[in-house]
Design a protein around this motif. Structure first.
Motif, PDB file in Angstrom:
ATOM      1  N   ARG A  42       0.838  -1.216   0.000  1.00  0.00           N
ATOM      2  CA  ARG A  42       0.000   0.000   0.000  1.00  0.00           C
ATOM      3  C   ARG A  42       0.864   1.254   0.000  1.00  0.00           C
ATOM      4  NH1 ARG A  42      -3.548  -0.011   4.829  1.00  0.00           N
ATOM      5  NH2 ARG A  42      -1.710   0.812   5.852  1.00  0.00           N
ATOM      6  N   SER A  43       1.915   1.282   0.827  1.00  0.00           N
ATOM      7  CA  SER A  43       2.762   2.484   0.913  1.00  0.00           C
ATOM      8  C   SER A  43       3.520   2.732  -0.387  1.00  0.00           C
ATOM      9  CB  SER A  43       3.738   2.373   2.089  1.00  0.00           C
ATOM     10  OG  SER A  43       4.771   1.450   1.807  1.00  0.00           O
ATOM     11  N   GLU A  44       3.813   1.666  -1.129  1.00  0.00           N
ATOM     12  CA  GLU A  44       4.502   1.793  -2.413  1.00  0.00           C
ATOM     13  C   GLU A  44       3.520   1.964  -3.575  1.00  0.00           C
ATOM     14  OE1 GLU A  44       7.922   1.865  -2.939  1.00  0.00           O
ATOM     15  OE2 GLU A  44       8.002   2.040  -0.760  1.00  0.00           O
ATOM     16  N   ALA A  45       2.233   2.042  -3.257  1.00  0.00           N
ATOM     17  CA  ALA A  45       1.158   2.196  -4.257  1.00  0.00           C
ATOM     18  C   ALA A  45       1.218   1.107  -5.333  1.00  0.00           C
ATOM     19  CB  ALA A  45       1.196   3.589  -4.884  1.00  0.00           C
ATOM     20  N   MET A  46       1.544  -0.110  -4.901  1.00  0.00           N
ATOM     21  CA  MET A  46       1.598  -1.225  -5.843  1.00  0.00           C
ATOM     22  C   MET A  46       0.180  -1.724  -6.109  1.00  0.00           C
ATOM     23  SD  MET A  46       5.033  -3.188  -4.531  1.00  0.00           S
ATOM     24  CE  MET A  46       5.040  -4.359  -5.875  1.00  0.00           C
ATOM     25  N   ARG A  47      -0.148  -1.843  -7.381  1.00  0.00           N
ATOM     26  CA  ARG A  47      -1.466  -2.297  -7.824  1.00  0.00           C
ATOM     27  C   ARG A  47      -1.291  -3.481  -8.744  1.00  0.00           C
ATOM     28  NH1 ARG A  47      -2.697   0.073  -4.050  1.00  0.00           N
ATOM     29  NH2 ARG A  47      -3.521   2.160  -3.887  1.00  0.00           N
ATOM     30  N   TYR A  70      -2.915  -4.279   3.327  1.00  0.00           N
ATOM     31  CA  TYR A  70      -3.046  -3.581   2.043  1.00  0.00           C
ATOM     32  C   TYR A  70      -4.259  -2.657   2.032  1.00  0.00           C
ATOM     33  CZ  TYR A  70      -2.885  -3.388  -3.147  1.00  0.00           C
ATOM     34  OH  TYR A  70      -2.801  -3.007  -4.464  1.00  0.00           O
ATOM     35  N   GLY A  71      -5.275  -3.046   2.793  1.00  0.00           N
ATOM     36  CA  GLY A  71      -6.481  -2.223   2.863  1.00  0.00           C
ATOM     37  C   GLY A  71      -7.402  -2.407   1.679  1.00  0.00           C
ATOM     38  N   SER A  72      -7.204  -3.476   0.931  1.00  0.00           N
ATOM     39  CA  SER A  72      -8.021  -3.729  -0.250  1.00  0.00           C
ATOM     40  C   SER A  72      -8.016  -5.221  -0.536  1.00  0.00           C
ATOM     41  CB  SER A  72      -7.448  -2.961  -1.440  1.00  0.00           C
ATOM     42  OG  SER A  72      -8.241  -3.141  -2.576  1.00  0.00           O
ATOM     43  N   GLU A 102      -1.312  -5.932 -17.032  1.00  0.00           N
ATOM     44  CA  GLU A 102       0.040  -5.375 -17.133  1.00  0.00           C
ATOM     45  C   GLU A 102       0.856  -5.653 -15.875  1.00  0.00           C
ATOM     46  OE1 GLU A 102       1.239  -4.014 -19.950  1.00  0.00           O
ATOM     47  OE2 GLU A 102      -0.717  -4.528 -20.810  1.00  0.00           O
ATOM     48  N   ARG A 103       0.176  -5.755 -14.717  1.00  0.00           N
ATOM     49  CA  ARG A 103       0.837  -5.962 -13.428  1.00  0.00           C
ATOM     50  C   ARG A 103       0.179  -7.151 -12.735  1.00  0.00           C
ATOM     51  NH1 ARG A 103      -0.920  -1.062 -14.101  1.00  0.00           N
ATOM     52  NH2 ARG A 103      -2.531  -1.347 -12.551  1.00  0.00           N
ATOM     53  N   ALA A 104       0.914  -8.263 -12.655  1.00  0.00           N
ATOM     54  CA  ALA A 104       0.375  -9.478 -12.052  1.00  0.00           C
ATOM     55  C   ALA A 104       1.128  -9.817 -10.769  1.00  0.00           C
ATOM     56  CB  ALA A 104       0.473 -10.638 -13.036  1.00  0.00           C
ATOM     57  N   LEU A 105       0.402 -10.446  -9.856  1.00  0.00           N
ATOM     58  CA  LEU A 105       0.966 -10.937  -8.597  1.00  0.00           C
ATOM     59  C   LEU A 105       0.740 -12.437  -8.548  1.00  0.00           C
ATOM     60  CD1 LEU A 105       2.066 -10.649  -5.651  1.00  0.00           C
ATOM     61  CD2 LEU A 105      -0.289 -10.088  -4.963  1.00  0.00           C
ATOM     62  N   LEU A 106       1.815 -13.200  -8.326  1.00  0.00           N
ATOM     63  CA  LEU A 106       1.740 -14.642  -8.177  1.00  0.00           C
ATOM     64  C   LEU A 106       2.195 -14.984  -6.763  1.00  0.00           C
ATOM     65  CD1 LEU A 106       2.815 -17.277 -10.749  1.00  0.00           C
ATOM     66  CD2 LEU A 106       3.386 -17.575  -8.354  1.00  0.00           C
ATOM     67  N   LEU A 142       9.055 -10.543  -1.243  1.00  0.00           N
ATOM     68  CA  LEU A 142       8.494 -10.047  -2.505  1.00  0.00           C
ATOM     69  C   LEU A 142       9.615  -9.825  -3.507  1.00  0.00           C
ATOM     70  CD1 LEU A 142       6.283  -6.991  -1.480  1.00  0.00           C
ATOM     71  CD2 LEU A 142       5.471  -8.980  -2.733  1.00  0.00           C
ATOM     72  N   ALA A 143       9.387 -10.237  -4.735  1.00  0.00           N
ATOM     73  CA  ALA A 143      10.317  -9.929  -5.818  1.00  0.00           C
ATOM     74  C   ALA A 143       9.503  -9.322  -6.956  1.00  0.00           C
ATOM     75  CB  ALA A 143      11.034 -11.183  -6.292  1.00  0.00           C
ATOM     76  N   VAL A 144       9.958  -8.197  -7.472  1.00  0.00           N
ATOM     77  CA  VAL A 144       9.264  -7.518  -8.571  1.00  0.00           C
ATOM     78  C   VAL A 144      10.182  -7.537  -9.788  1.00  0.00           C
ATOM     79  CG1 VAL A 144       8.167  -5.386  -9.346  1.00  0.00           C
ATOM     80  CG2 VAL A 144       8.058  -6.025  -6.925  1.00  0.00           C
TER      81      VAL A 144
END
Length: 180
Positions: A42-47, A70-72, A102-106, A142-144
């Protein structure tokens, strides 16, 4: 460009007498770490346009705690293939991600996640982030990664750039190893 974030489940409990590994829950430290990682997202505004996760109990619980921080809601697609999957099986899952995402989380397990990162990111001298992953991809890390592709099916070995690697202890030293 596609951005893929990998999250290893938070620390699970080996003291809980469950019959199957699949059913192991998080321990208290794991719950705290997942909330902290959610706050960090959330603080990094990751979506994320798409989230896919193993349905193992420790991952379901990781997602619940992550959402709290995350709050969501993340609303993952649960995919049994991710449970204890190899890097090549995880790459199959990535190839099937929706084209419009465009932005996926696994969210999954080791050693598959660590092996996947090491497969997708070229081994170059002086790459401190990759070296850190190779040393250890701990629980709730986490790895981005980014890929200069327009379709997930084009993601290939040595084709990515590791742009961020965050461990729970980076967020709160109390979440480091040998700390309860």
């Amino acid at each position: 460009m596609k951005t893929l974030t990998l999250l290893r489940h938070a620390k699970s409990s080996w003291e809980d007498p469950v019959a199957r590994d699949f059913d192991r829950p998080l321990n208290a430290k794991g719950q705290r770490a997942a909330v902290a990682v959610g706050r960090h997202l959330r603080s990094e505004a990751m979506r994320f346009d798409h989230v896919v996760a193993s349905p193992a109990a420790r991952i379901v619980e990781t997602v619940e705690q992550l959402e709290q921080g995350y709050g969501s809601e993340l609303a993952p697609a649960w995919d049994r293939r991710i449970y204890l999957a190899s890097a090549s099986s995880l790459l199959d899952v990535i190839h099937e991600l929706p084209a419009g995402a465009e932005r996926a989380l696994l969210i999954g397990h080791n050693p598959g996640l660590e092996d996947l990162i090491l497969m997708l990111i070229p081994d170059r001298a002086g790459d401190a982030l990759r070296d850190s992953v190779e040393e250890k991809f701990p629980t709730a890390a986490l790895a981005v990664m980014t890929f200069e592709v327009s379709d997930w099916h084009a993601v290939r070995a040595d084709g990515g750039t590791l742009v961020r690697f965050t461990r729970p202890r980076d967020l709160d030293p109390a979440l480091g190893p040998n700390r309860d």
